[in-house]
Design an enzyme around this catalytic site. Structure first.
Site, PDB file in Angstrom:
ATOM      1  N   CYS A  80     -10.759  -0.501   3.978  1.00 52.31           N
ATOM      2  CA  CYS A  80      -9.373  -0.104   3.277  1.00 52.31           C
ATOM      3  C   CYS A  80      -8.775   1.183   2.674  1.00 52.31           C
ATOM      4  O   CYS A  80      -9.741   1.966   2.648  1.00 52.31           O
ATOM      5  CB  CYS A  80      -9.111  -0.925   2.328  1.00 52.31           C
ATOM      6  SG  CYS A  80      -7.570  -1.552   1.273  1.00 52.31           S
ATOM      7  N   LEU A  81      -7.360   0.884   3.886  1.00 51.89           N
ATOM      8  CA  LEU A  81      -7.116   2.504   3.102  1.00 51.89           C
ATOM      9  C   LEU A  81      -6.575   2.793   1.906  1.00 51.89           C
ATOM     10  O   LEU A  81      -6.822   4.252   1.464  1.00 51.89           O
ATOM     11  CB  LEU A  81      -5.584   2.552   3.818  1.00 51.89           C
ATOM     12  CG  LEU A  81      -5.826   2.848   5.709  1.00 51.89           C
ATOM     13  CD1 LEU A  81      -4.192   3.314   6.454  1.00 51.89           C
ATOM     14  CD2 LEU A  81      -6.842   4.167   5.885  1.00 51.89           C
TER      15      LEU A  81
ATOM     16  N   HIS B 144      -6.573  -9.799   6.078  1.00 47.92           N
ATOM     17  CA  HIS B 144      -6.428  -8.671   4.414  1.00 47.92           C
ATOM     18  C   HIS B 144      -5.025  -8.581   4.339  1.00 47.92           C
ATOM     19  O   HIS B 144      -4.805  -8.140   3.210  1.00 47.92           O
ATOM     20  CB  HIS B 144      -7.309  -7.707   5.382  1.00 47.92           C
ATOM     21  CG  HIS B 144      -7.555  -6.434   4.878  1.00 47.92           C
ATOM     22  ND1 HIS B 144      -9.141  -6.045   4.117  1.00 47.92           N
ATOM     23  CD2 HIS B 144      -6.499  -5.855   4.045  1.00 47.92           C
ATOM     24  CE1 HIS B 144      -8.854  -4.403   3.595  1.00 47.92           C
ATOM     25  NE2 HIS B 144      -7.121  -4.558   3.615  1.00 47.92           N
ATOM     26  N   GLU B 145      -4.627  -8.174   5.809  1.00 48.10           N
ATOM     27  CA  GLU B 145      -3.554  -7.173   5.030  1.00 48.10           C
ATOM     28  C   GLU B 145      -1.697  -8.401   4.009  1.00 48.10           C
ATOM     29  O   GLU B 145      -1.426  -8.115   3.052  1.00 48.10           O
ATOM     30  CB  GLU B 145      -1.989  -7.229   6.112  1.00 48.10           C
ATOM     31  CG  GLU B 145      -3.037  -6.498   7.041  1.00 48.10           C
ATOM     32  CD  GLU B 145      -3.785  -4.705   6.521  1.00 48.10           C
ATOM     33  OE1 GLU B 145      -2.411  -4.323   4.989  1.00 48.10           O
ATOM     34  OE2 GLU B 145      -4.584  -4.215   6.831  1.00 48.10           O
TER      35      GLU B 145
ATOM     36  N   GLN C  89       1.312  -1.311   0.048  1.00 45.51           N
ATOM     37  CA  GLN C  89       0.554   0.290  -0.244  1.00 45.51           C
ATOM     38  C   GLN C  89       0.802   0.774   0.298  1.00 45.51           C
ATOM     39  O   GLN C  89       0.513   2.744  -0.714  1.00 45.51           O
ATOM     40  CB  GLN C  89      -0.874  -0.273   1.182  1.00 45.51           C
ATOM     41  CG  GLN C  89      -1.891  -0.783   1.355  1.00 45.51           C
ATOM     42  CD  GLN C  89      -2.403  -0.560   2.374  1.00 45.51           C
ATOM     43  OE1 GLN C  89      -2.631  -2.044   3.352  1.00 45.51           O
ATOM     44  NE2 GLN C  89      -4.133  -0.224   2.347  1.00 45.51           N
TER      45      GLN C  89
HETATM   46 ZN    ZN Z   1      -6.192  -2.622   2.857  1.00 45.14          ZN
END
Ligand code: ZN
Length: 233
Positions: free
Chosen positions: A141-142, A183-184, A51
């Site tokens: 999610c960012l 998720h990560e 990310q």
């Molecule tokens: Zn995420």
């Protein structure tokens, strides 16, 4: 410490696979600390190296932060009790506080397994070696800001990884922490939570984002109070 820019879907760099870390070097420790600073500043509970445009297998997670800092943050925005490795950085808690306790009601509160794990977690080369059961959660999610969708994950996971010092660690958890770690790890494989929806729903969400982009934070909060209260992973 530095706050890093976060890539947003549909940025193709989010689709790259992360390479395993051969050794945890001082540079990678700095990256992990910067990722934590970025995650806290953005009000997230997890962040993957992908990310922030680094194609390595590294995730940071803190699903306990808000339940611990909520009262203090309300009283004094500058007195953040979370400290990392002796650093005296104040995290930016000047956001609407997320009601993690309400989110946790889905699981009946913080689980015993979660409580037993000291957070924040910095995990290099994390691998889920065992999984058990199923659970669902309204994930955000960012990298996909303001969007929230229910995703199915394993309920309980056993994870092997290297910690900030490069030592092998093994942890078993469930609850929000298990969801966040899964998720990560998906991010490290170029996968987003919006890929895990039904094909129709997934396509609909993606085309909506590609067409409309993301609302700015203020208008998003105005239009959906609920969404701004949910944690982004
Ligand atoms: Zn995420």
């Amino acid at each position: 410490m530095a706050k890093l820019p976060i890539l947003r879907f549909p940025d193709p760099r989010l689709r790259k696979k992360g390479l395993p870390v051969k050794a945890v070097t001082p540079d990678l420790q700095v990256l992990a600390d910067d990722m934590l600073e970025t995650m806290y500043a953005e009000n997230g509970i997890g962040l993957a190296a992908a990310q922030v445009d680094r194609q390595i297998r590294l995730i940071v997670v803190d699903t306990a932060q808000r339940s611990r800092t909520q009262t203090t943050a309300d009283e004094d925005q500058h007195e953040a009790p979370r400290q990392m490795t002796g650093d005296d950085t104040d995290y930016d808690l000047n956001h609407d506080e997320i009601d993690v306790e309400a989110v946790r009601d889905e699981f009946g509160g913080e689980t015993d397994l979660e409580r037993a794990i000291t957070q924040p977690l910095i995990l290099f080369n994390p691998v889920v070696v065992k999984k058990q059961g199923k659970t669902t959660f309204n994930e955000g999610c960012l990298s996909v800001p303001t969007y929230y969708e229910v995703v199915e994950r394993a309920k309980l996971i056993e994870v092997e990884a290297l910690d900030r010092e490069g030592r092998p660690v093994r942890l078993i958890t469930d609850g929000l922490l298990a969801i966040c770690i899964q998720h990560e790890i998906d991010h490290l494989d170029g996968k987003l939570f919006i890929d895990r929806l039904s094909p129709i729903k997934s396509a609909r969400v993606k085309s909506k984002i590609k067409k409309n982009g993301y609302p700015d934070k203020t208008s998003a909060e105005k239009s959906s109070k609920k969404s701004s209260d949910e944690p982004a992973l």
